[in-house]
Design an enzyme around this catalytic site. Structure first.
Site, mmCIF file in Angstrom:
data_model
loop_
_atom_site.group_PDB
_atom_site.id
_atom_site.type_symbol
_atom_site.label_atom_id
_atom_site.label_comp_id
_atom_site.label_asym_id
_atom_site.label_seq_id
_atom_site.Cartn_x
_atom_site.Cartn_y
_atom_site.Cartn_z
ATOM 1 N N ASP A 1 -5.297 12.809 12.912
ATOM 2 C CA ASP A 1 -5.996 11.454 12.816
ATOM 3 C C ASP A 1 -5.975 10.749 14.007
ATOM 4 O O ASP A 1 -5.538 11.482 15.006
ATOM 5 C CB ASP A 1 -5.510 10.866 11.422
ATOM 6 C CG ASP A 1 -4.219 10.297 11.768
ATOM 7 O OD1 ASP A 1 -3.818 10.451 12.553
ATOM 8 O OD2 ASP A 1 -3.842 9.761 10.596
ATOM 9 N N ARG B 1 -5.075 10.759 4.029
ATOM 10 C CA ARG B 1 -4.076 11.801 4.427
ATOM 11 C C ARG B 1 -2.763 11.617 3.259
ATOM 12 O O ARG B 1 -2.172 12.699 2.931
ATOM 13 C CB ARG B 1 -3.452 11.324 5.592
ATOM 14 C CG ARG B 1 -3.976 12.355 6.720
ATOM 15 C CD ARG B 1 -3.068 12.016 7.976
ATOM 16 N NE ARG B 1 -2.285 13.376 8.375
ATOM 17 C CZ ARG B 1 -1.188 13.490 7.863
ATOM 18 N NH1 ARG B 1 -0.446 12.973 7.170
ATOM 19 N NH2 ARG B 1 -0.738 15.012 8.165
ATOM 20 N N LYS C 1 0.610 -1.284 0.030
ATOM 21 C CA LYS C 1 0.105 0.225 -0.030
ATOM 22 C C LYS C 1 0.978 1.336 0.048
ATOM 23 O O LYS C 1 0.842 2.090 -0.818
ATOM 24 C CB LYS C 1 -0.921 -0.010 1.218
ATOM 25 C CG LYS C 1 -1.399 1.469 1.525
ATOM 26 C CD LYS C 1 -2.572 1.290 2.675
ATOM 27 C CE LYS C 1 -1.739 1.529 4.165
ATOM 28 N NZ LYS C 1 -1.371 3.005 4.414
ATOM 29 N N ASN C 2 1.852 1.314 0.900
ATOM 30 C CA ASN C 2 2.496 2.459 1.192
ATOM 31 C C ASN C 2 3.747 2.882 -0.263
ATOM 32 O O ASN C 2 4.276 3.842 -0.175
ATOM 33 C CB ASN C 2 3.284 2.734 2.582
ATOM 34 C CG ASN C 2 2.127 2.645 3.622
ATOM 35 O OD1 ASN C 2 1.122 2.914 3.173
ATOM 36 N ND2 ASN C 2 2.577 2.379 4.803
HETATM 37 N N1 EPU Z 1 6.237 14.456 11.074
HETATM 38 C C1 EPU Z 1 6.345 16.006 11.303
HETATM 39 N N2 EPU Z 1 6.282 16.544 10.263
HETATM 40 C C2 EPU Z 1 6.375 16.279 8.938
HETATM 41 C C3 EPU Z 1 6.176 14.663 8.530
HETATM 42 C C4 EPU Z 1 6.087 13.842 9.707
HETATM 43 O O1 EPU Z 1 6.401 16.031 12.494
HETATM 44 O O2 EPU Z 1 6.605 17.057 8.001
HETATM 45 C C5 EPU Z 1 6.251 13.449 12.017
HETATM 46 C C6 EPU Z 1 5.116 12.655 12.166
HETATM 47 O O3 EPU Z 1 4.036 13.464 12.909
HETATM 48 C C7 EPU Z 1 5.351 11.341 12.847
HETATM 49 C C8 EPU Z 1 6.660 11.113 12.295
HETATM 50 O O4 EPU Z 1 7.157 12.320 11.785
HETATM 51 O O5 EPU Z 1 5.622 11.585 14.388
HETATM 52 C C9 EPU Z 1 6.778 10.196 11.121
HETATM 53 O O6 EPU Z 1 5.960 10.630 10.123
HETATM 54 P P1 EPU Z 1 6.212 10.167 8.480
HETATM 55 O O7 EPU Z 1 6.115 11.322 7.727
HETATM 56 O O8 EPU Z 1 7.316 9.207 8.582
HETATM 57 O O9 EPU Z 1 4.872 9.013 8.285
HETATM 58 P P2 EPU Z 1 3.845 9.113 7.097
HETATM 59 O O10 EPU Z 1 4.670 9.379 5.694
HETATM 60 O O11 EPU Z 1 2.942 10.449 7.436
HETATM 61 C C10 EPU Z 1 3.997 6.690 6.490
HETATM 62 C C11 EPU Z 1 3.045 5.672 6.356
HETATM 63 C C12 EPU Z 1 2.391 5.076 7.549
HETATM 64 C C13 EPU Z 1 3.692 4.795 8.621
HETATM 65 C C14 EPU Z 1 4.624 5.994 8.615
HETATM 66 C C15 EPU Z 1 5.829 5.818 9.551
HETATM 67 C C16 EPU Z 1 2.077 6.078 4.294
HETATM 68 C C17 EPU Z 1 1.136 6.362 3.433
HETATM 69 N N3 EPU Z 1 1.973 6.135 5.514
HETATM 70 O O12 EPU Z 1 3.328 8.029 7.002
HETATM 71 O O13 EPU Z 1 1.709 4.078 7.268
HETATM 72 O O14 EPU Z 1 2.930 4.524 9.917
HETATM 73 O O15 EPU Z 1 5.005 6.376 7.220
HETATM 74 O O16 EPU Z 1 6.406 4.425 8.959
HETATM 75 O O17 EPU Z 1 3.339 5.648 3.657
HETATM 76 C C18 EPU Z 1 -0.288 2.802 7.435
HETATM 77 O O18 EPU Z 1 0.166 2.011 6.680
HETATM 78 O O19 EPU Z 1 -1.306 2.248 8.127
HETATM 79 C C19 EPU Z 1 0.423 3.884 7.925
HETATM 80 C C20 EPU Z 1 -0.016 4.804 8.935
#
Ligand code: EPU
Length: 417
Positions: free
Chosen positions: A117, A93, A22-23
């Site tokens: 969320d 998101r 998915k990701n």
């Molecule tokens: N964060 C910030 N600022 C930003 C971006 C992130 O503070 O600009 C913080 C977030 O709040 C969090 C941390 O950094 O505390 C990690 O966030 P990250 O950006 O790495 O996560 P994401 O890209 O929003 C993806 C996956 C998530 C997975 C996370 C961590 C996708 C669509 N989602 O989210 O997957 O948990 O990386 O590995 O790729 C899921 O599949 O159910 C899911 C939630």
């Protein structure tokens, strides 16, 4: 709202095929905004989030069609509307990753601001900072980001934290920026490497993806390509957790052990055996696993997405384990549901202490998000009576035919509409 009913099951046996990640696929779909033409993606899972991203691409003017078993064809016309409306970003998101490609290719984008969320606040400051360093500017009005850039220019971006989404947005913007970009402290997830190999196939020049330093030499143009999505390591982990909870011996066709090293090590500490096979993974779990401590960290550490699965595993393991969440502060909502199933869990700030019981007690529970929902179903495999997991549509966002695959392993699980 639909539900999943699960009864005590096991030992599990048999084989299931692991779907595409998915990701990864969501980001590959977003990357098609970068160049006109026909894309064919193989190994695309039948999950709701892919439907959401398809709707978003359609709303921009692209044609998205499924064909065959797991193929997705995307026709990206010369002109598209660089906008991600609130209704679609609110549903998913991850839509925010269209920002980088739209800016790079069209020079402007209007994207609804994603809110928080169930994990708590989900800021996008690092996404914006990286894109600003490449020359973009942003205004915020009426819940939307209005982004502009004449021509992005390569830059040295040092991420404050290896955010997956911020790395992807910067990477997809940098491929068409003028000159050289370095993304330091980049996220190292296999899905980032998959995105980079897709972009390189399109004609981009990216090296180092999968490591902490990604280097990109901007090119003037890219073209549409065909690509096969990597397997979903989180889905594979979910079935490993299922056999860990229920006991048994299973095979996961298509899973990649090299994407799951740390997880496999942790499961070995819990006395589960997991080995690579010629076409996937094989796992053997005893009647009861041993408790361990687990802390989530960015890849290659233990993924935050595995955490609810570990809490479920520890709920019925022998001994006491402490699980520490280092990524998403609020990602503990399902713990109360597990406690309603009789689990002995105490929460203290970003730690949970889990004292294993020999079995749980089936109860009606609610899935708060994709992974926690799957973990509650997994926990139900070792609960007496019936566990009804409500809100199964959360699970459908990220798992293809979860119930069918579990049932194929011998689990007593059914879908209620
Ligand atoms: N964060 C910030 N600022 C930003 C971006 C992130 O503070 O600009 C913080 C977030 O709040 C969090 C941390 O950094 O505390 C990690 O966030 P990250 O950006 O790495 O996560 P994401 O890209 O929003 C993806 C996956 C998530 C997975 C996370 C961590 C996708 C669509 N989602 O989210 O997957 O948990 O990386 O590995 O790729 C899921 O599949 O159910 C899911 C939630």
């Amino acid at each position: 709202m639909s539900g999943i009913v699960v009864r005590r099951s096991g030992p599990l046996s048999g084989a299931v095929a692991i779907s595409g990640a998915k990701n990864s696929v969501l980001k590959l779909m977003a990357a098609t905004a970068l160049a006109e033409g026909r894309y064919v993606l193989h190994n695309v899972p039948h999950i709701i989030d892919v439907d959401c991203m398809s709707d978003l691409l359609r709303s921009m003017g692209m044609t998205v069609e499924r064909s065959g078993d797991h193929d997705l064809t995307i026709d990206r016309p010369a002109e598209i509307v660089p906008e991600a409306p609130y209704e679609l970003v609110e549903r998913m998101r991850a839509s925010i990753v269209v920002l980088g490609p739209l800016l790079a290719r069209i020079g402007r984008a209007r994207v609804a601001l994603p809110g928080g969320d169930d994990f708590g606040p989900r800021p996008i400051d690092m996404h914006l900072k990286g894109l600003e360093q490449l020359g973009a500017s942003f205004e915020f009005a009426h819940g939307y980001i209005e982004a502009r850039a004449d021509r992005l220019t390569g830059a040295n971006i040092v991420l404050e934290y290896p955010s997956v989404g911020a790395t992807e947005n910067a990477l997809m913007a940098a491929v068409l920026a003028k000159g050289h970009t370095v993304i330091d402290n980049a996220a190292r997830e296999p899905e980032i490497a998959d995105l980079a190999s897709f972009l390189n196939r399109m004609g981009a020049q990216v090296i180092g993806a999968g490591s902490s330093t990604i280097r990109v030499e901007g090119v003037d143009d890219l073209s549409a390509v065909e690509h096969t999505v990597i397997p979903d390591r989180i889905e594979a982990a979910t079935f490993l957790a299922a056999v860990g909870v229920a006991g048994g011996e299973i095979s996961l066709t298509g899973a990649r052990a090299d994407h799951m090293d740390m997880l496999i090590e942790k499961l070995a500490e819990m006395v589960m055996r997991v080995s690579p096979t010629t076409d996937g993974l094989w796992a053997l779990a005893p009647e009861r696993l041993h408790a361990v401590d687990v802390a989530t960290l960015p890849y290659p550490g233990i993924a935050t997405d595995y955490k609810p699965l570990f809490v479920a595993l520890l709920s019925v393991a022998e001994g006491v384990g402490i699980v520490t969440e280092n990524i998403f502060a609020g990602r503990f909502r399902y713990v109360d549901e597990l406690i309603r199933m009789g689990a002995d869990i105490r929460t203290d700030a970003h730690h949970v202490v889990v004292r294993g019981r020999t079995q749980l007690s089936g109860a009606p529970v609610r899935a708060p998000d994709i992974r926690a929902g799957a973990a509650l179903v997994v926990a139900g495999l070792r609960a007496d009576g019936e566990t009804e997991v409500h809100g199964a549509e959360h699970i459908d966002r990220g798992y293809e035919d979860f119930v069918g695959k579990l049932a194929a392993l011998g689990a007593d699980v059914t879908r209620e509409s």
